[in-house]
Design an enzyme around this catalytic site. Structure first.
Site, PDB file in Angstrom:
ATOM      1  CG  ASN B  87      49.380  38.844  45.785  1.00 56.86           C
ATOM      2  OD1 ASN B  87      49.955  37.883  45.302  1.00 56.86           O
ATOM      3  ND2 ASN B  87      50.024  39.877  46.271  1.00 56.86           N
ATOM      4  CB  ILE B  94      41.608  38.898  43.721  1.00 60.14           C
ATOM      5  CG1 ILE B  94      40.834  37.669  44.198  1.00 60.14           C
ATOM      6  CG2 ILE B  94      42.939  38.503  43.104  1.00 60.14           C
ATOM      7  CD1 ILE B  94      40.218  36.865  43.071  1.00 60.14           C
ATOM      8  CB  CYS B  95      45.593  42.645  45.579  1.00 58.28           C
ATOM      9  SG  CYS B  95      46.760  43.928  45.193  1.00 58.28           S
ATOM     10  CG  LEU B  96      45.503  39.789  38.999  1.00 57.07           C
ATOM     11  CD1 LEU B  96      46.924  39.264  39.198  1.00 57.07           C
ATOM     12  CD2 LEU B  96      44.616  38.608  38.588  1.00 57.07           C
TER      13      LEU B  96
END
Lengths: 774, 161
Positions: B87, B94-96
């Site tokens: 992710n 960051i893919c959150l």
């Protein structure tokens, strides 16, 4: 006390939620009295702590004065002399009491009448005992002193306003002296204690926080802080050597020095570091090393050597490079320091490659050890190999480069061949594989990654013209064309040995990944080199791999490699050879490819790369192009995000054909204008766009915009016809027809493929799916 | 102007709160200019891998950039480029969901919550939001290879001493 605590919590919330205000003065003054008079002051102190934490404004001026006189009076002093939980509580109370008005406290430093208060705070910070293990007060105070330091850096304007005339100057000079005292306390606190069992992590974090505090103090005290620490090291070396003093000083030198650069360093700091290295300090540390035992002194010294890059980049520092590297080589013989030492070596070599050629013989010995020793961490091996290569690269003479490289390549080849021959590594990735087999494969992979690190290190750090004279470029190219030591063929032999001979390695993802890295390291080079291969050699490898692979695990890596070859060598490639390769690696395997989204994605990326670099390699081969287009249309049904992203790449490159020549444009236009391609593409894009999830909409939208922009005369018909067909399909399935599409078509036409089309598509998608845009 | 003030004020608050109470092993502080002054809008931070996971024994560095619209918009938090995680984009971003203003970001989310959220993400990647191919592919298809790479990366950021 509990009851008062509850009221404080209630009142704080009530004040926040309403306009009502409460006055707790009498209750708090009573609490302070209880705290001061009672033999057990803890409950009252806890209540005050809660109050200060919840809402410090409940303490009015007179209450504050009352509390202040207690804290800094004889009542407070009693907490300095004995260790108890009450002392921790008292320290917290002091901090919470002073924190809300810390800038005023900073101003008070200018006034000599407050000296005793500051002395008291210093004594409290310097509470007897080992931090973490025996006392926690100094830990509590780290953040407080950082905030205090911030006042002098960040609140400088406020301080100037609050302090007039000479007092301001006095404040600054007193603050420097004061923070020197703070630094002395923490310097002694961070000494590694004899017994730390069970507290290792906490103590490590404590030291790190102290390092942060020193970083915060540094802008106030400036270089005297740094020089004090250096002097401390030198004094320890000259007198009775105290290794723990040296370690503590170096630890803090590292913390402060991490922000130094060659641009902001002062000459006396350079002098100071030079003095340490002039002494026999590094030899002393080397002598102290005990095998199989971790020692903070060695570790901190390695860190010191690696963080002073600003020093060895200076003219003064250059002369010390050999001694620093020799020290690091010595530490490499102990596994506990290999990771950090290899990182230090790699950093130094990266920065000073041209000054280190004299050290190549020493490096060679280390390289042989690292490669032969099974137990060395792969990361360490790779770093050292990369460092070695970057120094070799700095040697301009290709025959000297060749001689050094040949030895290491030969060693890697010999070792890997022996290990592969003597070990059963088939099925090394299977669940049944033994630990020994896994270790062997890891070691082998690491040998291969050492080769790829060598390739990476040999890459030119700058453009060739910056490094070589034209005549030198010619000599380099000539040398590597002739390759008298047969380095190219030795590298290829290693690759062959790994990737073709042994089924356990041939399908191994890690092995193929490293081989791809090895080939890629030469692809971007503009002059000849040990890792610069003819494109036909790499293509031959890819084709051979496809013929021999038992699984599809490594297909994406090989497609990626072929994409890179196309990017680097498209000018010298021809339509026929690309067609032949695509036939083998793509068309002949299309049924397998279609089963795996990862492979589909990598194939689409490869095709997109051809279209974005030299489209004629594909477009001129009409048979191949038709098959490719059928594949591209078919994949529009995919719901995999990565596949759709690659599809967008492929289709937009085809539609816009920016790198195409006139003939390519004619071919593609004819396909869209005169065959069903335009309609089929539009129909499938629309059909799957309407049912895709919102996050994937962008990919379809870009393709649609491309069609509208490039084929405005025809796209209206394709869209209208597509909607008719889609509606018929929906009717057959008993679904509701899509109405109002003519408005959508008109809007898309008006957008002319611009960004406005995004909104048009999104709104229509929401409407068709009965959704609202929140 | 008003936005910028709000941003700085909120960052100051976060800084204070972080100092008072931050999870063990983490660090977060504003970066420093060469003259020693603090750049409050750009921070460096470290996130320790959770114990008993393959991320343990290392502290992973991140950079935090607070945009002008913060806290209306989330800070941009990045690992170093090339960080290996399904992710994390190749750039390190960051893919959150809590870091995405279109998803779960709320102005009330604290720095501590963000840091803990990222720590949690390390060992529990979300395969539904892939951000980079190598780690995502390995996580989905070849767990042994994935874990090996994660352990290698942990050595790169090892912090045990």
């Amino acid at each position: 006390m509990d009851c008062l605590g509850a009221w404080i919590a209630y009142a704080s919330k009530a004040e926040f939620d309403s306009t009502v205000r409460y006055d707790f003065t009498s209750l708090l003054q009573f609490t302070i009295q209880v705290m001061a008079s009672s033999s057990s002051s803890s409950p009252a102190m806890e209540t005050l702590l809660d109050t200060l934490y919840t809402n410090p404004t409940f303490l009015k001026a007179e209450t504050k004065l009352q509390l202040q006189s207690l804290i800094f009076g004889s009542w407070g002093s009693q907490f300095l002399s004995y260790q108890s939980e009450d002392s921790d509580q008292f320290a917290r109370l002091t901090i919470l009491f002073l924190e809300p008005d810390i800038t005023s406290l900073a101003v008070k430093l200018a006034d000599d009448s407050n000296d005793d208060k500051f002395d008291f705070l210093l004594r409290l910070t310097n509470f007897p005992g080992t931090p973490i293990v025996e006392e926690s007060i100094s830990n509590e105070f780290i953040d407080f002193w950082m905030q205090f330091a911030d006042c002098f850096i960040e609140d400088d304007d406020r301080l100037s306003t609050m302090t007039k005339g000479d007092k301001l100057q006095n404040l600054h000079s007193k603050s420097r002296a004061f923070f020197i005292k703070v630094s002395q306390i923490y310097w002694s606190k961070i000494h590694i204690p004899q017994e730390l069992e069970g507290f290792h992590d906490e103590f490590r974090i404590y030291r790190r926080d102290v390092g942060d505090l020193f970083e915060s103090i540094f802008p106030i005290v400036k270089f005297p802080l740094y020089n004090n620490l250096i002097d401390n090291v030198l004094t320890s070396l000259n007198g009775t050597v105290s290794l723990s003093d040296i370690e503590a000083s170096l630890y803090l030198i590292n913390a402060i020095g991490s922000d130094f650069t060659e641009n902001n360093i002062q000459s006396d700091a350079l002098e100071s570091v030079g003095k340490i290295l002039d002494s026999d300090y590094l030899q002393l540390v080397t002598k102290q090393m005990i095998p199989n035992r971790f020692q903070h002194l060695v570790y901190t010294t390695v860190r010191f050597v690696s963080t002073i890059d600003w020093f060895y980049k200076s003219e003064k520092g250059l002369q010390y490079l050999p001694s620093m590297l020799n020290f690091l080589f010595d530490t490499m013989s102990m596994s506990a320091y290999q990771l950090i030492s290899s990182k230090a070596i790699s950093d130094i070599c990266d920065n000073c490659r041209s000054s280190l050629q004299g050290l190549l013989p020493e490096f060679k010995t280390i390289i042989e050890q690292m490669v032969n020793d099974y137990t060395v961490e792969p990361l360490t091996r790779e770093r050292v190999m990369n460092s070695y290569a970057s120094i070799i690269q700095g040697v301009k003479d290709p025959s000297t480069q060749g001689a050094y490289l040949e030895e290491v390549v030969r060693l890697l080849g010999k070792l890997s061949f022996e290990v592969i021959e003597t070990t059963d590594i088939i099925n090394s990735t299977a669940a049944s594989a033994t630990d020994g087999t896994i270790r062997t494969v890891d070691y082998l992979t690491s040998l291969l990654s050492s080769l790829s690190s060598l390739g990476k290190g040999m890459q030119l750090p700058d453009s060739a013209d910056e490094i070589y004279q034209p005549s030198e470029i010619e000599a380099v190219n000539q040398y590597w064309q002739q390759d008298p030591l047969k380095i190219h063929s030795q590298i290829l032999e290693i690759i062959n040995n790994f990737s073709m001979g042994n089924p356990g390695l041939a399908d191994n993802l890690g092995v193929t990944e490293e081989i791809v890295h090895i080939f890629k390291s030469g692809l971007t080079e503009t002059v000849g080199g040990p890792f610069v291969f003819n494109q036909a050699v790499i293509v031959q490898f890819i084709v051979a791999k496809f013929h021999t692979l038992q699984t599809t695990n490594t297909y994406p890596l090989l497609y990626g490699l072929y994409s890179s070859v196309i990017k680097a060598y498209h000018r010298e490639m021809d339509v026929e050879s690309v067609g032949r390769t695509l036939q083998i690696i793509f068309i002949d395997r299309i049924s397998i490819i279609q089963t795996d989204p990862d492979i589909i994605q990598s194939v689409l990326n490869l095709l997109g790369t051809i279209l974005s670099t030299r489209p004629s390699l594909l477009v001129s081969n009409i048979d191949m192009l038709e098959k490719v287009l059928a594949f591209g249309i078919d994949q529009l049904r995919s719901s995999e995000r990565f596949v759709l992203r690659s599809l967008e790449y492929f289709w937009t490159k085809l539609i816009y054909l920016r790198r195409g020549n006139r003939e390519d444009t004619v071919v593609v236009r004819r396909l869209f204008n005169e065959t069903k391609l335009g309609y089929l593409a539009t129909f499938n894009v629309l059909k799957y766009l309407l049912v895709t999830q919102r996050s994937n909409l962008e990919f379809f939208t870009e393709i649609l915009k491309g069609l509208v922009a490039k084929y405005p005369m025809l796209v209206k018909g394709w869209l209208t016809e597509s909607f008719r067909e889609i509606n018929e399909e929906r009717e057959r399935r008993g679904e509701k027809r899509i109405g109002g599409y003519d408005v959508f078509v008109k809007k898309m036409m008006i957008s002319r493929g611009s960004r406005a089309g995004n909104e048009v598509v999104k709104d229509f998608w929401l409407e068709v799916n009965g959704l609202i845009d929140y | 102007m008003a936005n910028r003030d709000l941003r700085t004020e909120r960052i100051q608050q976060e800084r204070k709160q972080w100092r008072k109470d931050h999870p063990f092993g983490f660090y977060a502080r504003p970066t420093k200019a060469s003259d020693g002054s603090l750049d409050l809008h750009n921070w460096k931070a470290g996130i320790p891998g959770k114990p008993q996971t393959k991320w343990e024994n290392a502290t992973y560095p991140v950079t935090i950039a607070f945009p002008e619209e913060y806290p209306a918009k989330p800070p941009k938090i990045r690992f170093p480029p090339g960080f290996y995680h399904p992710n994390v984009y190749p750039s390190g971003t960051i893919c959150l969901s809590i870091l995405n203003e279109d998803q779960d970001w709320r102005p009330a989310i604290s720095l501590k919550q963000l840091m803990l959220g990222i720590q949690e993400l390390l060992d529990t990647p979300n395969p539904g939001s892939p951000a980079q191919e190598p780690a995502w592919r390995a996580f989905e298809k070849d767990k042994v290879e994935y874990e090996k790479k994660v352990r290698q990366q942990a050595k790169q950021y090892a912090d045990k001493h």
